[in-house]
Design a protein around this motif. Structure first.
Motif, PDB file in Angstrom:
ATOM      1  N   TYR A  24      40.970  25.073  43.330  1.00 17.84           N
ATOM      2  CA  TYR A  24      41.562  26.382  43.501  1.00 17.84           C
ATOM      3  C   TYR A  24      40.549  27.584  44.308  1.00 17.84           C
ATOM      4  O   TYR A  24      39.554  27.204  44.273  1.00 17.84           O
ATOM      5  CB  TYR A  24      41.273  27.117  41.952  1.00 17.84           C
ATOM      6  CG  TYR A  24      41.413  28.673  42.098  1.00 17.84           C
ATOM      7  CD1 TYR A  24      42.642  29.307  41.936  1.00 17.84           C
ATOM      8  CD2 TYR A  24      40.624  29.500  42.058  1.00 17.84           C
ATOM      9  CE1 TYR A  24      43.010  30.693  42.120  1.00 17.84           C
ATOM     10  CE2 TYR A  24      40.453  30.978  42.160  1.00 17.84           C
ATOM     11  CZ  TYR A  24      41.778  31.462  42.045  1.00 17.84           C
ATOM     12  OH  TYR A  24      42.102  32.723  42.325  1.00 17.84           O
ATOM     13  N   VAL A  25      41.519  27.907  45.167  1.00 12.06           N
ATOM     14  CA  VAL A  25      40.883  29.239  46.020  1.00 12.06           C
ATOM     15  C   VAL A  25      41.731  30.325  45.814  1.00 12.06           C
ATOM     16  O   VAL A  25      43.174  30.119  45.967  1.00 12.06           O
ATOM     17  CB  VAL A  25      40.973  28.741  47.565  1.00 12.06           C
ATOM     18  CG1 VAL A  25      40.347  29.888  48.469  1.00 12.06           C
ATOM     19  CG2 VAL A  25      39.824  27.278  47.589  1.00 12.06           C
ATOM     20  N   GLY A  26      41.523  31.386  45.527  1.00 10.52           N
ATOM     21  CA  GLY A  26      42.126  32.772  45.460  1.00 10.52           C
ATOM     22  C   GLY A  26      41.899  33.653  46.126  1.00 10.52           C
ATOM     23  O   GLY A  26      40.475  33.935  46.677  1.00 10.52           O
ATOM     24  N   TRP A  27      42.479  34.818  46.553  1.00 12.93           N
ATOM     25  CA  TRP A  27      42.238  35.867  47.170  1.00 12.93           C
ATOM     26  C   TRP A  27      43.054  37.210  46.709  1.00 12.93           C
ATOM     27  O   TRP A  27      43.967  37.649  46.959  1.00 12.93           O
ATOM     28  CB  TRP A  27      42.787  35.755  48.762  1.00 12.93           C
ATOM     29  CG  TRP A  27      41.946  36.553  49.855  1.00 12.93           C
ATOM     30  CD1 TRP A  27      41.335  37.586  49.250  1.00 12.93           C
ATOM     31  CD2 TRP A  27      42.298  36.559  51.206  1.00 12.93           C
ATOM     32  NE1 TRP A  27      40.585  38.486  50.428  1.00 12.93           N
ATOM     33  CE2 TRP A  27      41.101  37.362  51.657  1.00 12.93           C
ATOM     34  CE3 TRP A  27      42.581  35.657  52.138  1.00 12.93           C
ATOM     35  CZ2 TRP A  27      41.002  37.785  52.881  1.00 12.93           C
ATOM     36  CZ3 TRP A  27      42.365  35.956  53.256  1.00 12.93           C
ATOM     37  CH2 TRP A  27      41.768  36.890  53.717  1.00 12.93           C
ATOM     38  N   SER A  28      41.990  37.943  45.941  1.00 16.65           N
ATOM     39  CA  SER A  28      42.320  39.239  45.428  1.00 16.65           C
ATOM     40  C   SER A  28      42.471  40.152  46.465  1.00 16.65           C
ATOM     41  O   SER A  28      41.533  40.004  47.322  1.00 16.65           O
ATOM     42  CB  SER A  28      41.285  39.638  44.196  1.00 16.65           C
ATOM     43  OG  SER A  28      41.643  40.781  43.665  1.00 16.65           O
ATOM     44  N   VAL A  29      43.289  41.298  46.338  1.00 22.97           N
ATOM     45  CA  VAL A  29      43.227  42.086  47.466  1.00 22.97           C
ATOM     46  C   VAL A  29      42.156  42.998  47.475  1.00 22.97           C
ATOM     47  O   VAL A  29      41.739  43.868  48.394  1.00 22.97           O
ATOM     48  CB  VAL A  29      44.560  43.139  47.145  1.00 22.97           C
ATOM     49  CG1 VAL A  29      45.889  42.221  47.584  1.00 22.97           C
ATOM     50  CG2 VAL A  29      44.597  43.902  45.965  1.00 22.97           C
ATOM     51  N   ASP A  30      41.294  43.081  46.366  1.00 23.99           N
ATOM     52  CA  ASP A  30      40.302  43.720  46.380  1.00 23.99           C
ATOM     53  C   ASP A  30      38.627  43.083  46.667  1.00 23.99           C
ATOM     54  O   ASP A  30      37.622  43.624  46.814  1.00 23.99           O
ATOM     55  CB  ASP A  30      39.764  44.559  45.160  1.00 23.99           C
ATOM     56  CG  ASP A  30      39.712  43.564  43.880  1.00 23.99           C
ATOM     57  OD1 ASP A  30      39.855  42.290  43.969  1.00 23.99           O
ATOM     58  OD2 ASP A  30      39.380  44.041  42.755  1.00 23.99           O
ATOM     59  N   SER A  31      38.967  41.847  47.131  1.00 26.90           N
ATOM     60  CA  SER A  31      37.987  40.888  47.536  1.00 26.90           C
ATOM     61  C   SER A  31      38.190  40.939  49.123  1.00 26.90           C
ATOM     62  O   SER A  31      38.960  40.631  49.807  1.00 26.90           O
ATOM     63  CB  SER A  31      38.097  39.606  47.152  1.00 26.90           C
ATOM     64  OG  SER A  31      37.959  39.657  45.670  1.00 26.90           O
ATOM     65  N   PRO A  32      36.802  40.745  49.835  1.00 21.44           N
ATOM     66  CA  PRO A  32      36.756  40.717  51.243  1.00 21.44           C
ATOM     67  C   PRO A  32      37.430  39.259  51.688  1.00 21.44           C
ATOM     68  O   PRO A  32      37.651  38.971  52.828  1.00 21.44           O
ATOM     69  CB  PRO A  32      35.452  40.898  51.707  1.00 21.44           C
ATOM     70  CG  PRO A  32      34.438  40.925  50.131  1.00 21.44           C
ATOM     71  CD  PRO A  32      35.680  41.036  49.297  1.00 21.44           C
ATOM     72  N   LEU A  33      36.677  38.128  50.805  1.00 21.95           N
ATOM     73  CA  LEU A  33      37.018  36.754  51.072  1.00 21.95           C
ATOM     74  C   LEU A  33      37.644  35.979  49.978  1.00 21.95           C
ATOM     75  O   LEU A  33      37.564  36.435  48.644  1.00 21.95           O
ATOM     76  CB  LEU A  33      35.680  36.195  51.513  1.00 21.95           C
ATOM     77  CG  LEU A  33      34.872  36.897  52.430  1.00 21.95           C
ATOM     78  CD1 LEU A  33      33.466  36.319  52.435  1.00 21.95           C
ATOM     79  CD2 LEU A  33      35.744  36.121  53.986  1.00 21.95           C
ATOM     80  N   PRO A  34      38.233  34.987  50.125  1.00 19.75           N
ATOM     81  CA  PRO A  34      38.922  34.223  49.140  1.00 19.75           C
ATOM     82  C   PRO A  34      37.688  33.551  48.345  1.00 19.75           C
ATOM     83  O   PRO A  34      36.347  33.427  48.815  1.00 19.75           O
ATOM     84  CB  PRO A  34      39.593  33.109  49.960  1.00 19.75           C
ATOM     85  CG  PRO A  34      39.978  33.504  51.195  1.00 19.75           C
ATOM     86  CD  PRO A  34      38.738  34.339  51.699  1.00 19.75           C
ATOM     87  N   HIS A 111      47.049  34.880  45.125  1.00 21.57           N
ATOM     88  CA  HIS A 111      46.741  36.222  46.118  1.00 21.57           C
ATOM     89  C   HIS A 111      47.509  37.357  45.527  1.00 21.57           C
ATOM     90  O   HIS A 111      48.773  37.089  44.997  1.00 21.57           O
ATOM     91  CB  HIS A 111      47.367  35.906  47.395  1.00 21.57           C
ATOM     92  CG  HIS A 111      47.038  37.219  48.254  1.00 21.57           C
ATOM     93  ND1 HIS A 111      45.839  37.509  48.645  1.00 21.57           N
ATOM     94  CD2 HIS A 111      47.807  38.094  48.856  1.00 21.57           C
ATOM     95  CE1 HIS A 111      45.805  38.761  49.336  1.00 21.57           C
ATOM     96  NE2 HIS A 111      47.078  39.089  49.343  1.00 21.57           N
ATOM     97  N   GLY A 112      46.860  38.497  45.277  1.00 19.85           N
ATOM     98  CA  GLY A 112      47.562  39.652  44.846  1.00 19.85           C
ATOM     99  C   GLY A 112      46.393  40.538  44.352  1.00 19.85           C
ATOM    100  O   GLY A 112      45.256  40.547  44.656  1.00 19.85           O
ATOM    101  N   GLY A 113      46.966  41.693  43.410  1.00 19.32           N
ATOM    102  CA  GLY A 113      46.268  42.506  42.962  1.00 19.32           C
ATOM    103  C   GLY A 113      46.658  43.955  42.548  1.00 19.32           C
ATOM    104  O   GLY A 113      47.968  43.842  42.787  1.00 19.32           O
ATOM    105  N   ASP A 114      46.145  44.793  41.973  1.00 22.14           N
ATOM    106  CA  ASP A 114      46.454  46.214  41.785  1.00 22.14           C
ATOM    107  C   ASP A 114      47.080  46.741  42.824  1.00 22.14           C
ATOM    108  O   ASP A 114      46.514  46.654  44.036  1.00 22.14           O
ATOM    109  CB  ASP A 114      45.376  46.874  41.197  1.00 22.14           C
ATOM    110  CG  ASP A 114      44.689  46.122  39.907  1.00 22.14           C
ATOM    111  OD1 ASP A 114      45.351  45.420  39.397  1.00 22.14           O
ATOM    112  OD2 ASP A 114      43.609  46.871  39.488  1.00 22.14           O
ATOM    113  N   THR A 115      48.134  47.335  42.848  1.00 22.23           N
ATOM    114  CA  THR A 115      48.801  48.334  43.784  1.00 22.23           C
ATOM    115  C   THR A 115      48.715  49.674  43.591  1.00 22.23           C
ATOM    116  O   THR A 115      48.870  50.361  44.637  1.00 22.23           O
ATOM    117  CB  THR A 115      50.321  48.027  44.037  1.00 22.23           C
ATOM    118  OG1 THR A 115      51.036  48.259  42.627  1.00 22.23           O
ATOM    119  CG2 THR A 115      50.676  46.504  44.306  1.00 22.23           C
ATOM    120  N   ASP A 116      48.249  50.122  42.444  1.00 23.16           N
ATOM    121  CA  ASP A 116      48.104  51.556  42.015  1.00 23.16           C
ATOM    122  C   ASP A 116      47.390  51.916  40.801  1.00 23.16           C
ATOM    123  O   ASP A 116      47.035  50.684  39.863  1.00 23.16           O
ATOM    124  CB  ASP A 116      49.171  52.349  42.177  1.00 23.16           C
ATOM    125  CG  ASP A 116      50.229  51.947  41.006  1.00 23.16           C
ATOM    126  OD1 ASP A 116      51.548  52.076  41.185  1.00 23.16           O
ATOM    127  OD2 ASP A 116      49.656  51.958  39.743  1.00 23.16           O
TER     128      ASP A 116
END
Length: 120
Positions: A24-34, A111-116
């Motif tokens: 697995y490799v994931g990328w949260s919008v609040d993280s600078p890198l996967p 990939h994703g994360g909080d939008t507000d």
């Protein structure tokens, strides 16, 4: 998707990670890198040790299945309580890429994360 969200909401990080592929490799919008599975496990464990999910809802927007792979886009909302008893509502979007392993689907990328903040 619902199974690992249920594990997450109960603070069962091992249960959640049982649905995550070893590669697995994931990328949260609040993280600078996967990040890979080990890093994800560490940070999810830290969050779960200091917060409790009070309620959540996941709404699938699009699901595409092609053989042993699936792409799921969804919207989520969640209310959690931290160790000081403060409540926090969040909303966001996520995309999960799943691979079929035997009789279960496992998360191979996302990939994703909080939008507000969800306070509106």
């Amino acid at each position: 998707m619902e199974a690992y969200w249920t594990s997450w909401s109960k603070g069962d990080i091992d249960g959640f990670q049982g649905y995550v592929h070893q590669d697995y490799v994931g990328w949260s919008v609040d993280s600078p890198l996967p990040a890979g599975k080990a890093s994800s496990t560490k940070w999810m464990g830290f969050w779960a040790a200091n917060n409790t999910v009070m309620v959540y809802e996941v709404t699938p927007v699009s699901i595409m299945v092609r053989g042993d792979f699936a792409v799921v886009h969804y919207y989520y909302s969640q209310v959690s309580k931290n160790s000081q008893g403060e409540m926090k509502a969040v909303k966001g979007r996520w995309t999960d890429i799943l691979a079929k392993q035997g009789d279960r689907w496992v998360l191979i990328a996302d990939h994703g994360g909080d939008t507000d903040s969800g306070d509106d």
